[in-house]
Design a protein around this motif. Structure first.
Motif, mmCIF file in Angstrom:
data_model
loop_
_atom_site.group_PDB
_atom_site.id
_atom_site.type_symbol
_atom_site.label_atom_id
_atom_site.label_comp_id
_atom_site.label_asym_id
_atom_site.label_seq_id
_atom_site.Cartn_x
_atom_site.Cartn_y
_atom_site.Cartn_z
ATOM 1 N N LYS A 115 -3.949 7.082 2.661
ATOM 2 C CA LYS A 115 -4.390 6.993 1.259
ATOM 3 C C LYS A 115 -3.373 7.677 0.337
ATOM 4 C CE LYS A 115 -8.086 8.641 -1.710
ATOM 5 N NZ LYS A 115 -9.197 9.581 -1.787
ATOM 6 N N GLU A 116 -2.918 8.862 0.733
ATOM 7 C CA GLU A 116 -1.950 9.604 -0.067
ATOM 8 C C GLU A 116 -0.588 8.918 -0.063
ATOM 9 O OE1 GLU A 116 -4.052 10.836 2.121
ATOM 10 O OE2 GLU A 116 -5.192 12.417 1.107
ATOM 11 N N ARG A 118 -0.153 5.697 0.111
ATOM 12 C CA ARG A 118 -0.314 4.579 -0.835
ATOM 13 C C ARG A 118 -0.224 5.078 -2.280
ATOM 14 N NH1 ARG A 118 0.400 1.197 2.546
ATOM 15 N NH2 ARG A 118 -1.133 0.188 3.839
ATOM 16 N N GLN A 119 -0.789 6.250 -2.511
ATOM 17 C CA GLN A 119 -0.721 6.847 -3.849
ATOM 18 C C GLN A 119 0.743 7.092 -4.234
ATOM 19 O OE1 GLN A 119 -2.819 10.625 -4.177
ATOM 20 N NE2 GLN A 119 -1.643 11.187 -5.977
ATOM 21 N N LEU A 122 2.328 3.642 -4.972
ATOM 22 C CA LEU A 122 1.897 3.078 -6.256
ATOM 23 C C LEU A 122 2.495 3.833 -7.440
ATOM 24 C CD1 LEU A 122 -1.863 2.334 -5.469
ATOM 25 C CD2 LEU A 122 -0.011 0.680 -5.752
ATOM 26 N N THR A 123 2.639 5.140 -7.299
ATOM 27 C CA THR A 123 3.164 5.949 -8.399
ATOM 28 C C THR A 123 4.630 5.645 -8.684
ATOM 29 O OG1 THR A 123 1.615 7.716 -7.827
ATOM 30 C CG2 THR A 123 3.469 8.314 -9.240
#
Length: 195
Positions: A115-116, A118-119, A122-123
């Motif tokens: 999840k992190e 992917r964060q 995306l950022t």
């Protein structure tokens, strides 16, 4: 007034006087008048509390002993510094961002923090899309920790242990290393050394 102060008003006066002396910096005299002042209490001077600062946070030097927040924050600080650097050095410094980015992305996946990861993707994806679009797609295809444990199956450009050749001026390299050391960004410095 309590019975203890009725019996010994001199102690109250000594305590008040000791408080005033303590505020003015005469701590030894204040402690003699009021021995209870020897305890370490926060000192209040002009409404400000003089407290002992908390011990500095231990800065991780490797991914193994870093938290997810440490990884994300380290990359954010590097990215922001490169974006704010002088225009004449920015092209040299910008080259470092994607190798460190991919290193941290794979590290997060290895830690099973998808999840992190992917964060992170995306950022910062927009910053790299034009030049590293294919590599970004390969990173986005990682769906499990197991996929990155076999490093040799990943595309060579994003492998955790692969080296990347970057040509930059000596001055740009020196200011990069200086920035990383001055800001205790040991995770980034380790990634630069590994990549």
């Amino acid at each position: 007034m309590s019975t203890s102060t009725k019996k010994n008003p001199g102690k109250v006066l000594d305590a008040v006087l000791a408080g005033l002396l303590h505020q003015r910096g005469f701590t030894e005299v204040a402690e003699k008048l009021d021995p209870s002042r020897k305890e370490t209490k926060p000192e209040i001077i002009d409404g400000l509390v003089d407290e002992v600062p908390p011990p500095p946070k231990e800065v991780p030097t490797s991914i193994r002993n870093a938290s997810v927040e440490d990884i994300l924050q380290s990359y954010k600080e590097l990215y922001e510094w490169v974006c704010q650097s002088l225009d004449m050095y920015k092209p040299d410094l910008f080259q470092v961002l994607f190798p460190v980015f991919s290193h941290f992305y794979i590290a997060l996946c290895k830690l099973d923090c998808l999840k992190e990861a992917r964060q992170l993707l995306l950022t910062y994806r927009d910053s790299f899309d034009t030049k590293y679009g294919e590599d970004l797609n390969s990173l986005a295809m990682i769906n499990s920790k197991e996929q990155v444990l076999e490093d040799e199956k990943l595309p060579e450009s994003i492998r955790y242990f692969s080296k990347v050749s970057i040509r930059m001026s000596k001055f740009a390299f020196n200011i990069l290393v200086s920035f990383l050391q001055d800001n205790s960004l040991w995770l980034v410095l380790t990634a630069v050394n590994q990549k």
